[in-house]
Design an enzyme around this catalytic site. Structure first.
Site, short mmCIF file in Angstrom:
data_model
loop_
_atom_site.label_atom_id
_atom_site.label_comp_id
_atom_site.label_asym_id
_atom_site.label_seq_id
_atom_site.Cartn_x
_atom_site.Cartn_y
_atom_site.Cartn_z
N ARG A 174 0.86 -1.10 0.02
CA ARG A 174 0.01 0.21 0.08
C ARG A 174 0.92 1.20 -0.03
O ARG A 174 0.74 2.36 0.63
CB ARG A 174 -1.02 0.05 1.10
CG ARG A 174 -1.91 -1.11 1.23
CD ARG A 174 -2.69 -1.02 0.03
NE ARG A 174 -3.73 -2.44 0.15
CZ ARG A 174 -3.63 -3.47 -0.68
NH1 ARG A 174 -2.44 -3.64 -1.47
NH2 ARG A 174 -4.43 -4.24 -0.71
N SER A 225 -11.92 -1.33 2.57
CA SER A 225 -11.43 -1.96 3.91
C SER A 225 -10.60 -0.66 4.60
O SER A 225 -10.00 0.24 4.06
CB SER A 225 -10.17 -2.88 3.36
OG SER A 225 -9.75 -3.34 4.49
N GLU A 295 -6.42 2.79 6.79
CA GLU A 295 -6.06 3.08 5.41
C GLU A 295 -7.02 4.43 4.65
O GLU A 295 -6.46 4.98 3.76
CB GLU A 295 -6.52 2.07 4.45
CG GLU A 295 -5.47 1.14 4.49
CD GLU A 295 -5.75 -0.24 3.48
OE1 GLU A 295 -5.15 0.12 2.41
OE2 GLU A 295 -6.49 -0.81 3.63
#
Length: 300
Positions: A174, A225, A295
């Protein structure tokens, strides 16, 4: 404060809106108004609009499809420049070239229709190409770094268009060189794919989408998510084990289908979501000594 910039946009025929609710431009469907919402058409117009805002000393935020962003309830005091009109996609041989605002799911479908394999994992990911490259998006065993050949970006510091190739993206979990240099704005990406069987590609993509529907709360607004996968664990599992499925703050709720998702049940505010994130993090950290890393990008 904005008069000269608005005059520039008008003269350059670049579309903009005043006091535009950011809830209209994010997958959470949450967020107050920004002062100016600018949606250039074409890379040159985008570069010009961004460069002019920077030189005018205006606060700016670059927005893709808003699938991983939470704007505050008060909105954004500044200029939001959207890549939504930079959405061209072309195929040349085994190469797919996409502008930053193109839907990641759409480019997977374009590759499929061209008989090219390598982007199946992108099918169902709601973000833009630019956002996917920025965070090295991935799912179901694939990620951007597996097939990205190069990308172009505008660097407001130098005023130049920069081309980045292969390993120079410094991809990690990520993360990418763009996350380390957030002032650079991705304009396009080039993917190197392989020839494949259209029927097999289609079947695999339909299987992926079926698994998404079964496991994810796609019927509600969300940002996907919420937490990064902690080393040695699965965030959703830790949250579920603490009995937090269905836990609600205002209109925000931990999904009863997948504990790694926070959904907008209706009328959720950014404050609701942030309070729920904080509660989840504290609960999991108290139980396991694991601090979940969010995130979702919170923009105030």
């Amino acid at each position: 404060m904005y008069k000269k910039y608005i005059d520039f946009l008008t003269d350059a025929d670049i579309s903009f809106l005043r006091d535009e609710p950011m809830s209209r431009h994010t997958s959470f469907r949450i967020g107050g108004p920004c002062d100016l919402f600018v949606a250039p058409e074409g890379a040159d117009s985008f570069r010009d609009a961004y460069d002019a805002a920077i030189k005018a000393g205006l606060r700016t935020y670059i927005l893709g499809r808003g699938s991983n962003v939470l704007f505050s309830d008060e909105g954004f005091r500044g200029v939001v420049i959207s890549t939504e009109n930079l959405n061209g996609v072309t195929v040349e041989g085994n190469t797919l070239i996409a502008e930053a605002g193109a839907s990641f799911t759409h480019i997977a479908a374009v590759a499929r229709d061209a008989g090219l394999t390598g982007l199946e994992f992108a099918y169902g990911i709601p973000g833009s190409v630019g956002g996917a490259v920025f965070m090295n998006a991935g799912a179901y065993g694939g990620q951007v770094s597996d097939c990205l050949e190069s990308s172009t970006a505008f660097d407001p510091v130098s005023g130049h268009i920069i081309c980045t190739e292969g390993a120079d993206h410094e991809f990690g979990y990520r993360s990418s060189i763009y996350k380390k240099n957030p002032e650079r704005v991705i304009l396009s990406a080039t993917f190197e794919l392989k020839e494949g069987n259209k029927d097999e590609i289609r079947a695999y993509m339909e299987d992926i989408m079926g698994r998404r529907r079964d496991k994810q709360p796609l019927e509600y607004p969300s940002a996907g998510s919420v937490f990064k996968r902690p080393e040695g664990y699965f965030a959703g599992q830790l949250i579920e084990e603490q009995g937090l499925k269905g836990y609600t703050v205002g209109g925000a709720q931990v999904s009863e289908k997948h504990a790694g998702f926070i959904i907008n049940r209706g009328g959720a505010t950014a404050k609701d979501v942030l309070e729920l994130i904080a509660h989840i993090q504290k609960t999991v950290n108290d139980a396991y000594g694991v601090m979940l890393e969010c995130e979702v990008i919170s923009v105030k």
